[in-house]
Design a protein around this motif. Structure first.
Motif, PDB file in Angstrom:
ATOM      1  N   ALA A  26       0.846  -1.192   0.000  1.00 27.86           N
ATOM      2  CA  ALA A  26       0.000   0.000   0.000  1.00 27.86           C
ATOM      3  C   ALA A  26       0.885   1.246   0.000  1.00 27.86           C
ATOM      4  O   ALA A  26       2.018   1.209   0.497  1.00 27.86           O
ATOM      5  CB  ALA A  26      -0.901  -0.001   1.234  1.00 27.86           C
ATOM      6  N   VAL A  27       0.367   2.324  -0.559  1.00 35.17           N
ATOM      7  CA  VAL A  27       1.103   3.586  -0.553  1.00 35.17           C
ATOM      8  C   VAL A  27       1.495   3.907   0.888  1.00 35.17           C
ATOM      9  O   VAL A  27       0.708   3.760   1.812  1.00 35.17           O
ATOM     10  CB  VAL A  27       0.253   4.718  -1.184  1.00 35.17           C
ATOM     11  N   GLY A  28       2.751   4.294   1.063  1.00 33.15           N
ATOM     12  CA  GLY A  28       3.297   4.568   2.383  1.00 33.15           C
ATOM     13  C   GLY A  28       4.131   3.418   2.931  1.00 33.15           C
ATOM     14  O   GLY A  28       4.899   3.598   3.882  1.00 33.15           O
ATOM     15  N   ALA A  29       3.999   2.232   2.331  1.00 32.59           N
ATOM     16  CA  ALA A  29       4.769   1.066   2.778  1.00 32.59           C
ATOM     17  C   ALA A  29       6.257   1.272   2.477  1.00 32.59           C
ATOM     18  O   ALA A  29       6.632   1.981   1.544  1.00 32.59           O
ATOM     19  CB  ALA A  29       4.268  -0.195   2.079  1.00 32.59           C
ATOM     20  N   SER A  30       7.086   0.627   3.266  1.00 33.20           N
ATOM     21  CA  SER A  30       8.529   0.672   3.052  1.00 33.20           C
ATOM     22  C   SER A  30       8.933  -0.268   1.930  1.00 33.20           C
ATOM     23  O   SER A  30       8.295  -1.304   1.711  1.00 33.20           O
ATOM     24  CB  SER A  30       9.266   0.263   4.331  1.00 33.20           C
ATOM     25  N   LEU A  31       9.992   0.082   1.263  1.00 33.49           N
ATOM     26  CA  LEU A  31      10.575  -0.785   0.246  1.00 33.49           C
ATOM     27  C   LEU A  31      10.992  -2.075   0.948  1.00 33.49           C
ATOM     28  O   LEU A  31      11.722  -2.038   1.939  1.00 33.49           O
ATOM     29  CB  LEU A  31      11.784  -0.091  -0.384  1.00 33.49           C
ATOM     30  N   PRO A  32      10.497  -3.210   0.492  1.00 29.39           N
ATOM     31  CA  PRO A  32      10.811  -4.466   1.178  1.00 29.39           C
ATOM     32  C   PRO A  32      12.316  -4.729   1.271  1.00 29.39           C
ATOM     33  O   PRO A  32      13.074  -4.422   0.353  1.00 29.39           O
ATOM     34  CB  PRO A  32      10.135  -5.526   0.295  1.00 29.39           C
ATOM     35  N   VAL A  33      12.709  -5.286   2.400  1.00 24.91           N
ATOM     36  CA  VAL A  33      14.103  -5.677   2.609  1.00 24.91           C
ATOM     37  C   VAL A  33      14.257  -7.056   1.976  1.00 24.91           C
ATOM     38  O   VAL A  33      13.961  -8.075   2.585  1.00 24.91           O
ATOM     39  CB  VAL A  33      14.471  -5.700   4.106  1.00 24.91           C
ATOM     40  N   VAL A  34      14.661  -7.042   0.727  1.00 25.05           N
ATOM     41  CA  VAL A  34      14.801  -8.271  -0.049  1.00 25.05           C
ATOM     42  C   VAL A  34      15.968  -8.089  -1.001  1.00 25.05           C
ATOM     43  O   VAL A  34      16.271  -6.962  -1.410  1.00 25.05           O
ATOM     44  CB  VAL A  34      13.477  -8.610  -0.786  1.00 25.05           C
ATOM     45  N   GLU A  48      18.386  -1.093   0.371  1.00 21.49           N
ATOM     46  CA  GLU A  48      19.573  -0.229   0.402  1.00 21.49           C
ATOM     47  C   GLU A  48      19.655   0.608  -0.865  1.00 21.49           C
ATOM     48  O   GLU A  48      19.915   1.808  -0.820  1.00 21.49           O
ATOM     49  CB  GLU A  48      20.847  -1.066   0.547  1.00 21.49           C
ATOM     50  N   ALA A  49      19.429  -0.028  -2.016  1.00 22.79           N
ATOM     51  CA  ALA A  49      19.527   0.671  -3.300  1.00 22.79           C
ATOM     52  C   ALA A  49      18.487   1.782  -3.415  1.00 22.79           C
ATOM     53  O   ALA A  49      18.728   2.803  -4.055  1.00 22.79           O
ATOM     54  CB  ALA A  49      19.361  -0.318  -4.449  1.00 22.79           C
ATOM     55  N   GLY A  50      17.323   1.588  -2.783  1.00 25.26           N
ATOM     56  CA  GLY A  50      16.247   2.557  -2.892  1.00 25.26           C
ATOM     57  C   GLY A  50      16.054   3.445  -1.678  1.00 25.26           C
ATOM     58  O   GLY A  50      15.012   4.068  -1.522  1.00 25.26           O
ATOM     59  N   ALA A  51      17.061   3.525  -0.829  1.00 26.77           N
ATOM     60  CA  ALA A  51      16.926   4.317   0.401  1.00 26.77           C
ATOM     61  C   ALA A  51      16.835   5.819   0.131  1.00 26.77           C
ATOM     62  O   ALA A  51      16.193   6.547   0.891  1.00 26.77           O
ATOM     63  CB  ALA A  51      18.096   4.028   1.342  1.00 26.77           C
ATOM     64  N   LYS A  52      17.448   6.290  -0.945  1.00 26.77           N
ATOM     65  CA  LYS A  52      17.456   7.723  -1.273  1.00 26.77           C
ATOM     66  C   LYS A  52      16.949   7.923  -2.690  1.00 26.77           C
ATOM     67  O   LYS A  52      17.278   7.154  -3.592  1.00 26.77           O
ATOM     68  CB  LYS A  52      18.874   8.292  -1.173  1.00 26.77           C
ATOM     69  N   GLY A  53      16.163   8.969  -2.872  1.00 28.71           N
ATOM     70  CA  GLY A  53      15.653   9.295  -4.197  1.00 28.71           C
ATOM     71  C   GLY A  53      14.520   8.371  -4.623  1.00 28.71           C
ATOM     72  O   GLY A  53      13.940   7.666  -3.810  1.00 28.71           O
ATOM     73  N   PHE A 141       8.998   4.219  -5.392  1.00 25.59           N
ATOM     74  CA  PHE A 141       9.334   4.598  -4.019  1.00 25.59           C
ATOM     75  C   PHE A 141      10.104   5.903  -4.029  1.00 25.59           C
ATOM     76  O   PHE A 141      10.850   6.181  -4.968  1.00 25.59           O
ATOM     77  CB  PHE A 141      10.218   3.516  -3.374  1.00 25.59           C
ATOM     78  N   LYS A 142       9.912   6.685  -2.972  1.00 29.72           N
ATOM     79  CA  LYS A 142      10.723   7.885  -2.763  1.00 29.72           C
ATOM     80  C   LYS A 142      11.326   7.762  -1.373  1.00 29.72           C
ATOM     81  O   LYS A 142      10.602   7.609  -0.382  1.00 29.72           O
ATOM     82  CB  LYS A 142       9.898   9.164  -2.864  1.00 29.72           C
ATOM     83  N   ASP A 143      12.642   7.789  -1.322  1.00 28.87           N
ATOM     84  CA  ASP A 143      13.370   7.630  -0.061  1.00 28.87           C
ATOM     85  C   ASP A 143      12.889   6.398   0.703  1.00 28.87           C
ATOM     86  O   ASP A 143      12.702   6.442   1.925  1.00 28.87           O
ATOM     87  CB  ASP A 143      13.253   8.896   0.789  1.00 28.87           C
ATOM     88  N   GLY A 144      12.662   5.314  -0.014  1.00 22.96           N
ATOM     89  CA  GLY A 144      12.305   4.041   0.602  1.00 22.96           C
ATOM     90  C   GLY A 144      10.843   3.854   0.958  1.00 22.96           C
ATOM     91  O   GLY A 144      10.470   2.826   1.517  1.00 22.96           O
ATOM     92  N   LYS A 145       9.981   4.824   0.626  1.00 19.71           N
ATOM     93  CA  LYS A 145       8.542   4.725   0.918  1.00 19.71           C
ATOM     94  C   LYS A 145       7.747   4.721  -0.383  1.00 19.71           C
ATOM     95  O   LYS A 145       8.012   5.523  -1.284  1.00 19.71           O
ATOM     96  CB  LYS A 145       8.063   5.905   1.783  1.00 19.71           C
ATOM     97  N   LEU A 146       6.761   3.835  -0.455  1.00 17.38           N
ATOM     98  CA  LEU A 146       5.950   3.716  -1.660  1.00 17.38           C
ATOM     99  C   LEU A 146       5.077   4.952  -1.843  1.00 17.38           C
ATOM    100  O   LEU A 146       4.317   5.327  -0.950  1.00 17.38           O
ATOM    101  CB  LEU A 146       5.064   2.463  -1.577  1.00 17.38           C
ATOM    102  N   VAL A 147       5.218   5.590  -3.022  1.00 15.06           N
ATOM    103  CA  VAL A 147       4.433   6.792  -3.314  1.00 15.06           C
ATOM    104  C   VAL A 147       3.440   6.567  -4.455  1.00 15.06           C
ATOM    105  O   VAL A 147       2.514   7.347  -4.638  1.00 15.06           O
ATOM    106  CB  VAL A 147       5.337   8.008  -3.646  1.00 15.06           C
ATOM    107  N   TRP A 148       3.641   5.496  -5.235  1.00 12.51           N
ATOM    108  CA  TRP A 148       2.766   5.232  -6.380  1.00 12.51           C
ATOM    109  C   TRP A 148       2.847   3.750  -6.721  1.00 12.51           C
ATOM    110  O   TRP A 148       3.933   3.176  -6.731  1.00 12.51           O
ATOM    111  CB  TRP A 148       3.215   6.077  -7.567  1.00 12.51           C
ATOM    112  N   ALA A 149       1.695   3.158  -6.981  1.00 15.35           N
ATOM    113  CA  ALA A 149       1.657   1.752  -7.389  1.00 15.35           C
ATOM    114  C   ALA A 149       0.704   1.606  -8.561  1.00 15.35           C
ATOM    115  O   ALA A 149      -0.358   2.218  -8.588  1.00 15.35           O
ATOM    116  CB  ALA A 149       1.205   0.872  -6.228  1.00 15.35           C
ATOM    117  N   ASP A 150       1.102   0.808  -9.514  1.00 22.14           N
ATOM    118  CA  ASP A 150       0.292   0.528 -10.690  1.00 22.14           C
ATOM    119  C   ASP A 150       0.043  -0.977 -10.716  1.00 22.14           C
ATOM    120  O   ASP A 150       0.919  -1.750 -11.096  1.00 22.14           O
ATOM    121  CB  ASP A 150       1.043   0.991 -11.944  1.00 22.14           C
TER     122      ASP A 150
END
Length: 169
Positions: A26-34, A48-53, A141-150
């Motif tokens: 869901a929007v707001g979820a953290s990027l899974p640690v996988v 780690e790769a998606g922690a910033k930007g 994701f933006k800074d590790g948080k989901l902002v948009w899902a399709d």
């Protein structure tokens, strides 16, 4: 008591999805640690790769098939526009490393393709599967948080849809 149709439908759905049915992110979820290997057999840690930007993780059923090729080439053709907005891109399918490498080379894709043959990434994102193939979906994701899902990602307009979202945010 369940009807035979209800039982048959449930059994069929379980067979087609491999029994797995996780809830989509869901929007707001953290990027899974996988983590998973890319086309060069190098381990990519997505959180780690998606922690910033911005980080786009998109899923496709099978490398080098018509719809999946259109989706990947859409992102390839808009790669400059996407990276100018700070977007890193990762494509994911249940293909093996060798298939991802061949797909990337054949179409000159400028981003990593993750070989998720054990479905760790697919399951972590809650992407449905059909006969072992992931559904076409995309997550930004933006800074590790989901902002948009399709949940029904486009083939030819994947990049356009992401850029449209970024223009409005």
């Amino acid at each position: 008591m369940k009807s035979i149709t209800q039982i048959f439908s449930a059994v069929t759905a379980t067979i087609l999805t491999g029994g797995a049915h996780a809830e989509p992110l869901a929007v707001g979820a953290s990027l899974p640690v996988v983590e998973q290997k890319n086309q060069d057999d190098q381990l990519v840690k997505l959180a780690e790769a998606g922690a910033k930007g911005y980080t786009l993780v998109y899923f496709y059923p099978k490398a080098d098939t018509p719809g999946c090729t259109k989706q990947a080439c859409s992102l390839r053709d808009s790669y400059t526009a996407l990276t100018e907005k700070g977007v890193k891109i990762y494509g994911v399918s249940t293909d093996k490393v060798e298939a991802q490498k061949a797909f990337k080379e054949k179409y000159k894709l400028p981003f990593d393709l993750l070989a998720d043959s054990d479905s760790k990434v697919v399951d972590a994102f809650g992407v449905p599967k059909n006969m072992g193939f992931s559904k076409r979906q995309a997550f930004l994701f933006k800074d590790g948080k989901l902002v948009w899902a399709d949940q029904n990602a486009s083939t030819e307009k994947q990049a356009e849809d992401v850029l449209k979202f970024l223009a409005g945010s």
